[in-house]
Write a protein that holds these residues in place. Structure first.
Motif, mmCIF file in Angstrom:
data_model
loop_
_atom_site.group_PDB
_atom_site.id
_atom_site.type_symbol
_atom_site.label_atom_id
_atom_site.label_comp_id
_atom_site.label_asym_id
_atom_site.label_seq_id
_atom_site.Cartn_x
_atom_site.Cartn_y
_atom_site.Cartn_z
ATOM 1 N N LEU A 186 0.826 -1.203 0.000
ATOM 2 C CA LEU A 186 0.000 0.000 0.000
ATOM 3 C C LEU A 186 0.867 1.263 0.000
ATOM 4 O O LEU A 186 0.376 2.358 0.306
ATOM 5 N N HIS A 187 2.141 1.136 -0.347
ATOM 6 C CA HIS A 187 3.006 2.313 -0.408
ATOM 7 C C HIS A 187 2.444 3.328 -1.396
ATOM 8 O O HIS A 187 1.952 2.960 -2.463
ATOM 9 N N GLY A 188 2.526 4.593 -1.018
ATOM 10 C CA GLY A 188 2.017 5.655 -1.870
ATOM 11 C C GLY A 188 0.530 5.902 -1.720
ATOM 12 O O GLY A 188 -0.021 6.806 -2.338
ATOM 13 N N MET A 189 -0.141 5.097 -0.882
ATOM 14 C CA MET A 189 -1.581 5.245 -0.683
ATOM 15 C C MET A 189 -1.874 5.871 0.674
ATOM 16 O O MET A 189 -1.087 5.759 1.613
ATOM 17 N N THR A 190 -3.004 6.552 0.741
ATOM 18 C CA THR A 190 -3.427 7.200 1.988
ATOM 19 C C THR A 190 -4.778 6.628 2.397
ATOM 20 O O THR A 190 -5.573 6.213 1.558
ATOM 21 N N ALA A 191 -5.024 6.627 3.707
ATOM 22 C CA ALA A 191 -6.275 6.055 4.216
ATOM 23 C C ALA A 191 -6.814 6.888 5.363
ATOM 24 O O ALA A 191 -6.058 7.379 6.205
ATOM 25 N N ALA B 181 -0.883 0.594 7.959
ATOM 26 C CA ALA B 181 0.426 1.246 8.073
ATOM 27 C C ALA B 181 1.550 0.256 7.812
ATOM 28 O O ALA B 181 2.564 0.596 7.191
ATOM 29 N N ALA B 182 1.374 -0.984 8.272
ATOM 30 C CA ALA B 182 2.412 -2.000 8.077
ATOM 31 C C ALA B 182 2.645 -2.302 6.602
ATOM 32 O O ALA B 182 3.735 -2.715 6.203
ATOM 33 N N GLN B 183 1.610 -2.083 5.786
ATOM 34 C CA GLN B 183 1.754 -2.305 4.342
ATOM 35 C C GLN B 183 2.218 -1.039 3.611
ATOM 36 O O GLN B 183 2.348 -1.055 2.393
ATOM 37 N N GLY B 184 2.436 0.050 4.362
ATOM 38 C CA GLY B 184 3.027 1.234 3.770
ATOM 39 C C GLY B 184 2.110 2.420 3.584
ATOM 40 O O GLY B 184 2.543 3.470 3.096
ATOM 41 N N ALA B 185 0.834 2.308 3.951
ATOM 42 C CA ALA B 185 -0.096 3.424 3.779
ATOM 43 C C ALA B 185 0.167 4.515 4.816
ATOM 44 O O ALA B 185 0.615 4.232 5.932
ATOM 45 N N HIS C 233 7.724 1.127 10.416
ATOM 46 C CA HIS C 233 9.019 0.952 9.756
ATOM 47 C C HIS C 233 8.998 1.420 8.309
ATOM 48 O O HIS C 233 9.999 1.328 7.611
ATOM 49 N N HIS C 234 7.842 1.902 7.843
ATOM 50 C CA HIS C 234 7.725 2.322 6.452
ATOM 51 C C HIS C 234 7.747 3.845 6.301
ATOM 52 O O HIS C 234 7.472 4.359 5.237
ATOM 53 N N ARG C 235 8.045 4.562 7.372
ATOM 54 C CA ARG C 235 8.062 6.024 7.287
ATOM 55 C C ARG C 235 9.103 6.478 6.282
ATOM 56 O O ARG C 235 10.186 5.945 6.174
ATOM 57 N N ARG C 236 8.731 7.510 5.554
ATOM 58 C CA ARG C 236 9.618 8.037 4.515
ATOM 59 C C ARG C 236 10.036 9.445 4.875
ATOM 60 O O ARG C 236 9.199 10.271 5.263
ATOM 61 N N ALA D 71 -10.449 17.550 5.709
ATOM 62 C CA ALA D 71 -9.304 17.687 6.621
ATOM 63 C C ALA D 71 -8.258 16.606 6.347
ATOM 64 O O ALA D 71 -7.052 16.863 6.389
ATOM 65 N N ALA D 72 -8.720 15.380 6.057
ATOM 66 C CA ALA D 72 -7.786 14.290 5.750
ATOM 67 C C ALA D 72 -7.024 14.582 4.458
ATOM 68 O O ALA D 72 -5.807 14.369 4.372
ATOM 69 N N ILE D 73 -7.731 15.080 3.443
ATOM 70 C CA ILE D 73 -7.085 15.404 2.167
ATOM 71 C C ILE D 73 -6.108 16.555 2.344
ATOM 72 O O ILE D 73 -4.999 16.548 1.783
ATOM 73 N N ASP D 74 -6.491 17.525 3.157
ATOM 74 C CA ASP D 74 -5.605 18.663 3.417
ATOM 75 C C ASP D 74 -4.317 18.210 4.091
ATOM 76 O O ASP D 74 -3.238 18.733 3.816
ATOM 77 N N SER D 75 -4.410 17.222 4.958
ATOM 78 C CA SER D 75 -3.243 16.734 5.697
ATOM 79 C C SER D 75 -2.378 15.783 4.876
ATOM 80 O O SER D 75 -1.149 15.810 4.969
ATOM 81 N N LEU D 76 -3.011 14.916 4.088
ATOM 82 C CA LEU D 76 -2.282 13.860 3.381
ATOM 83 C C LEU D 76 -2.161 14.092 1.877
ATOM 84 O O LEU D 76 -1.431 13.375 1.199
ATOM 85 N N GLY D 77 -2.908 15.066 1.354
ATOM 86 C CA GLY D 77 -2.808 15.397 -0.066
ATOM 87 C C GLY D 77 -3.834 14.700 -0.936
ATOM 88 O O GLY D 77 -4.137 15.157 -2.034
ATOM 89 N N LYS D 78 -4.381 13.575 -0.467
ATOM 90 C CA LYS D 78 -5.371 12.813 -1.237
ATOM 91 C C LYS D 78 -6.010 11.790 -0.313
ATOM 92 O O LYS D 78 -5.587 11.624 0.829
ATOM 93 N N ILE D 79 -7.030 11.119 -0.836
ATOM 94 C CA ILE D 79 -7.622 10.014 -0.086
ATOM 95 C C ILE D 79 -7.838 8.844 -1.044
ATOM 96 O O ILE D 79 -8.573 8.953 -2.027
ATOM 97 N N ASP D 80 -7.153 7.746 -0.780
ATOM 98 C CA ASP D 80 -7.279 6.536 -1.593
ATOM 99 C C ASP D 80 -8.206 5.517 -0.954
ATOM 100 O O ASP D 80 -8.893 4.766 -1.649
#
Length: 256
Positions: free
Chosen positions: A4-9, A27-31, A55-58, A83-92
């Motif tokens: 799930l890297h590159g994805m937001t939830a 989060a463990a899968q990278g979201a 462990h996936h923090r970038r 608010a979620a989109i404002d914080s993370l840039g998008k919502i997947d």
């Protein structure tokens, strides 16, 4: 499991037993996550703990964010997705997990007990789905996952309001799935059975034994079992699965 890297939830009820397990799984899968709940202090503490163990923090990317929201307040609910989109840039990925109970036998159930459960469990989920649709449609990708319950399919005495709301979530999800499937958005439900949480841990042993006797596997599930199901449905690999309910109940109710 699933990348799930590159994805937001956005996960509602994120600091609770099942909600926190779902958040940890994603989060463990990278979201990257927007964690929502009504208890600001508890939510921030969980966010901080998640950041420390992730462990996936970038470098350069925002950390997971905590956003308080009162799901019984429509104005508060309408502000959550922006608010979620404002914080993370998008919502997947949207995970409607939060829910309340106001149990009572139907003949004794007060209007307020019915209304409170419908407002939080059903109406707030609809508002969040509706708010997520436009950005997901624009991106031509999205995953909407709603946590229902085995009692939405089987019923349960003393829970007419809760069972009705959970069954309503299934019908609503199927309807929305048909509306947005052509845009690359899937809409599914996960229906837990008896899951071990802090609330079930304090039950008397006799009551736990009685519950376990109803489950072919002989034990309650863990929050991680629900988190794994959500991670699958959130993944690109689940792109051809929509309008479905994944039952995670140890065989307690073997539903088609």
């Amino acid at each position: 499991m699933f990348d799930l890297h590159g994805m937001t939830a956005l996960v509602t009820g994120a600091s609770g037993g099942i909600g926190s397990a779902i958040a940890r799984s994603l989060a463990a899968q990278g979201a990257r996550l927007a964690l929502s709940g009504s208890n600001a202090a508890k939510l921030r503490a969980f966010r901080d703990d998640l950041d420390e163990t992730d462990h996936h923090r970038r470098d350069g990317d925002p950390d997971h964010v905590a956003i308080t929201c009162d799901l019984s307040n429509p104005d508060s609910v309408e502000k959550l997705v922006p608010a979620a989109i404002d914080s993370l840039g998008k919502i997947d990925i949207l995970v409607n997990n939060a829910g309340i109970t106001r149990d009572n036998l139907a003949m004794r159930m007060k209007d307020e007990e019915w209304d409170a459960v419908m407002k939080v469990n059903l109406e707030a989920a609809f508002r969040l789905m509706r708010a997520s649709m436009k950005p997901m449609m624009k991106a031509r990708f999205g995953r909407i996952i709603t946590i229902t319950s085995v009692v939405g399919s089987t019923g349960n005495p003393g829970q007419a309001n809760y069972a009705a709301a959970k069954a309503g979530l299934v019908g609503m999800s199927k309807s929305l799935a048909q509306e947005v499937a052509s845009r690359g958005i899937t809409v599914n439900c996960v229906a837990p059975g008896f899951i071990r949480t802090a609330m079930t841990d304090v039950l008397p042993d006799a009551q736990k034994d009685a519950l376990n006797a109803r489950i072919p596997m002989g034990r309650m599930g863990e929050g991680e079992d629900i988190g794994a199901a959500v991670a699958y449905l959130a993944s690109k690999e689940a792109g051809y699965v929509t309008g479905q309910t994944l039952h995670v109940n140890g065989g307690m109710a073997m539903l088609g």
